[in-house]
Design a protein around this motif. Structure first.
Motif, short mmCIF file in Angstrom:
data_model
loop_
_atom_site.label_atom_id
_atom_site.label_comp_id
_atom_site.label_asym_id
_atom_site.label_seq_id
_atom_site.Cartn_x
_atom_site.Cartn_y
_atom_site.Cartn_z
N ALA A 1 1.52 18.50 -0.22
CA ALA A 1 2.46 17.38 -0.28
C ALA A 1 3.75 17.73 0.45
N SER A 2 4.23 18.95 0.27
CA SER A 2 5.45 19.37 0.95
C SER A 2 5.27 19.34 2.47
N ILE A 3 4.12 19.79 2.94
CA ILE A 3 3.85 19.78 4.39
C ILE A 3 3.79 18.35 4.92
N ILE A 4 3.15 17.47 4.17
CA ILE A 4 3.05 16.06 4.58
C ILE A 4 4.43 15.43 4.69
N PHE A 5 5.28 15.67 3.69
CA PHE A 5 6.63 15.09 3.72
C PHE A 5 7.47 15.67 4.85
N GLY B 1 0.80 -1.22 0.00
CA GLY B 1 0.00 0.00 0.00
C GLY B 1 0.83 1.26 0.00
N HIS B 2 1.90 1.28 0.80
CA HIS B 2 2.76 2.46 0.87
C HIS B 2 3.45 2.70 -0.47
N GLY B 3 3.92 1.62 -1.09
CA GLY B 3 4.58 1.75 -2.38
C GLY B 3 3.64 2.23 -3.47
N ARG B 4 2.40 1.75 -3.44
CA ARG B 4 1.42 2.18 -4.44
C ARG B 4 1.12 3.66 -4.31
N LEU B 5 0.96 4.11 -3.07
CA LEU B 5 0.68 5.53 -2.83
C LEU B 5 1.84 6.39 -3.30
N LYS B 6 3.06 5.90 -3.06
CA LYS B 6 4.24 6.64 -3.50
C LYS B 6 4.30 6.72 -5.02
N CYS B 7 3.96 5.64 -5.68
CA CYS B 7 3.98 5.63 -7.15
C CYS B 7 2.90 6.57 -7.72
N VAL B 8 1.74 6.62 -7.06
CA VAL B 8 0.69 7.54 -7.50
C VAL B 8 1.18 8.98 -7.39
N TYR B 9 1.86 9.29 -6.28
CA TYR B 9 2.39 10.66 -6.11
C TYR B 9 3.46 10.96 -7.15
N HIS B 10 4.33 10.00 -7.41
CA HIS B 10 5.38 10.22 -8.41
C HIS B 10 4.77 10.40 -9.80
N SER B 11 3.67 9.71 -10.06
CA SER B 11 2.96 9.92 -11.32
C SER B 11 2.44 11.34 -11.40
N LEU B 12 1.94 11.85 -10.26
CA LEU B 12 1.45 13.23 -10.21
C LEU B 12 2.57 14.23 -10.48
N THR B 13 3.75 13.98 -9.92
CA THR B 13 4.86 14.90 -10.13
C THR B 13 5.29 14.92 -11.60
N HIS C 1 12.40 11.64 2.42
CA HIS C 1 11.33 12.57 2.79
C HIS C 1 11.77 14.02 2.60
N ALA C 2 13.01 14.32 2.96
CA ALA C 2 13.53 15.68 2.80
C ALA C 2 13.57 16.07 1.32
N LEU C 3 14.00 15.14 0.50
CA LEU C 3 14.09 15.40 -0.94
C LEU C 3 12.70 15.59 -1.54
N GLU C 4 11.74 14.76 -1.11
CA GLU C 4 10.37 14.87 -1.62
C GLU C 4 9.74 16.19 -1.17
N ALA C 5 9.98 16.58 0.08
CA ALA C 5 9.43 17.84 0.59
C ALA C 5 9.99 19.03 -0.20
N LEU C 6 11.30 18.99 -0.46
CA LEU C 6 11.94 20.06 -1.21
C LEU C 6 11.43 20.10 -2.64
N GLY C 7 11.29 18.93 -3.27
CA GLY C 7 10.80 18.88 -4.64
C GLY C 7 9.37 19.39 -4.75
N ALA C 8 8.51 19.01 -3.80
CA ALA C 8 7.13 19.47 -3.81
C ALA C 8 7.05 20.98 -3.61
N ALA C 9 7.92 21.52 -2.75
CA ALA C 9 7.94 22.96 -2.51
C ALA C 9 8.36 23.71 -3.77
#
Length: 225
Positions: free
Chosen positions: A174-178, A91-103, A206-214
């Motif tokens: 997304a940045s806040i969540i990360f 489940g965690h991996g699927r959610l991560k892939c959905v977010y990466h698809s969004l990016t 998480h730091a990289l994802e937060a920075l990328g989303a920001a």
């Protein structure tokens, strides 16, 4: 906002460093799927950095096609059957892939919107010769186009400001969540324990994802009214 050189150079440095990190992780990985995923992230950051300076505008359609294909690739991973362990099985991996698809889709849309704004006359190059988002200025004397620009997918870009606001809000959230996940993933006291290495890797991710989303949120902000 991006007619301020300091902001442009800062975002460029962040994108290039993030892209380099993903490329390094791709080279270190022994799993083919992970290598592809990390390489796609590195490419996305490189294209976004190039967009800041309006580099290679003639390849815009190719960039959109590659990023759209990357978004579909992550969606395929997200809906893959659990038997395919190398894809997003849990489940965690699927959610991560959905977010990466969004990016990936967001980056493709950003390039398309920038092309639309340039064609419609919303962006003009300043007198010092700097072009692209890094040197854009908003023209208040432009003439609206008679018909909306159509992307390669056939989607009208008439509502790009509203879409930019929506994506700004989404990537801000997304940045806040990360950031919250980063704060929760505290390293263990035993730095030589394997679990400690995993937590450090997770914190870096998480730091990289937060920075990328920001960065994505900030770049979409410039496309809002």
């Amino acid at each position: 906002m991006f007619n301020i050189p300091a902001i442009t150079w800062t975002l460029t440095a962040v994108l290039l460093l993030s892209g380099s990190y993903h490329l390094l992780q791709a080279m270190k990985s022994r799993q083919l799927t992970d290598q592809v995923n990390k390489s796609l992230h590195a490419l996305m950051h490189l294209l976004m950095a190039a967009m800041l300076w309006n580099l290679a505008p003639s390849t815009m359609l190719a960039q959109i096609a590659v990023l759209t294909g990357a978004a579909l690739w992550f969606i395929i991973q997200a809906v893959a059957r659990p038997e395919f362990k190398t894809l997003c099985a849990d489940g965690h991996g699927r959610l991560k892939c959905v977010y990466h698809s969004l990016t990936m889709a967001g980056a493709a849309l950003m390039i398309a919107m920038m092309g639309h704004m340039s064609t419609a006359g919303y962006i003009t190059a300043p007198s010092d010769g700097m072009a692209g988002m890094g040197g854009m200025t908003m023209s208040h004397n432009h003439h609206p186009m008679a018909a909306p620009i159509e992307t390669t997918a056939g989607v009208s870009m008439d509502h790009s400001p509203a879409l930019a606001i929506l994506l700004t809000a989404a990537f801000t959230a997304a940045s806040i969540i990360f950031i919250i996940l980063l704060l929760r993933a505290r390293p263990t006291k035993n730095t030589h324990h394997p679990r400690s290495d995993h937590r450090l890797s997770l914190r870096a991710e998480h730091a990289l994802e937060a920075l990328g989303a920001a960065v994505m949120a900030l770049m979409f902000t410039t496309m809002t009214p």
